[in-house]
Each structure stands twice: as C-alpha cells, then as structure tokens.
Design an enzyme around this catalytic site. Structure first.
Site, PDB file in Angstrom:
ATOM      1  N   GLU A 121     -72.269 -60.701 -17.825  1.00  0.00           N
ATOM      2  CA  GLU A 121     -71.706 -61.100 -18.851  1.00  0.00           C
ATOM      3  C   GLU A 121     -71.224 -62.515 -18.562  1.00  0.00           C
ATOM      4  O   GLU A 121     -70.432 -63.445 -19.280  1.00  0.00           O
ATOM      5  CB  GLU A 121     -70.463 -60.216 -19.945  1.00  0.00           C
ATOM      6  CG  GLU A 121     -71.348 -59.146 -20.163  1.00  0.00           C
ATOM      7  CD  GLU A 121     -70.781 -58.038 -20.591  1.00  0.00           C
ATOM      8  OE1 GLU A 121     -69.256 -57.814 -20.585  1.00  0.00           O
ATOM      9  OE2 GLU A 121     -71.371 -56.475 -20.865  1.00  0.00           O
ATOM     10  N   GLU A 145     -75.707 -51.933 -20.334  1.00  0.00           N
ATOM     11  CA  GLU A 145     -74.387 -50.838 -21.699  1.00  0.00           C
ATOM     12  C   GLU A 145     -75.405 -50.339 -22.473  1.00  0.00           C
ATOM     13  O   GLU A 145     -75.007 -48.781 -22.625  1.00  0.00           O
ATOM     14  CB  GLU A 145     -73.418 -51.080 -21.860  1.00  0.00           C
ATOM     15  CG  GLU A 145     -72.828 -51.683 -20.783  1.00  0.00           C
ATOM     16  CD  GLU A 145     -72.666 -53.153 -20.767  1.00  0.00           C
ATOM     17  OE1 GLU A 145     -73.760 -53.960 -20.565  1.00  0.00           O
ATOM     18  OE2 GLU A 145     -72.133 -54.021 -20.101  1.00  0.00           O
TER      19      GLU A 145
END
Length: 80
Positions: free
Chosen positions: A16, A37
């Site tokens: 990210e 995730e």
C-alpha cells in the site's frame, strides 16, 4: 513527488505504501508484490483497494485482491 525503489517483497502495508507513490521502480530479479489481506478474509486497510484501482483499473485490481497471490516485477509491469 514520491518515488519507490523495490528490491524485495512488498505485501500488505508495504504494498500500500508503494502504491501510494507517484513512481515505482522494481528490480526484475527480486521484487515481489502482493496483497495478502484477502487470504485472511480482510480488506486492505491502508488504501490498497483505492490505489490498486487507480494504478491498474477496476477489473485487474479485483483479480489481484481476490487471488491474494504474489506477482513478480514483470507481471506487475504488464498489469500497470
């Protein structure tokens, strides 16, 4: 302007962070990208979904998120 130099694995929050940069340069031999995730039933919390959509488009971002696979630098370049 922010620039990322990637020479290893970037997953989860690291991915990210890299996606939030304006430019990304990855070593072909060692760079690995991934959003892990979803493998745990979680959504990326640091803006990973928004950044992936911006960088590679909605359909490809969905493919990357749902697969939770690792991608090498050549594959990531083809996907945007």
């Amino acid at each position: 302007m922010t620039i990322a130099q990637i020479e290893g694995r970037v997953r989860g929050a690291g991915s990210e962070l890299v996606l939030a940069c304006d430019l990304r340069f990855a070593a072909r031999e060692t760079a690995i990208f991934g959003q892990i995730e979803p493998a745990f039933g979680l959504l990326p919390g640091g803006g990973g979904v928004e950044y992936l959509i911006r960088v590679m488009g909605r359909a490809r971002a969905l493919e990357v998120l749902l697969s939770a696979d690792d991608y090498d630098a050549d594959f990531a370049e083809r996907y945007g």
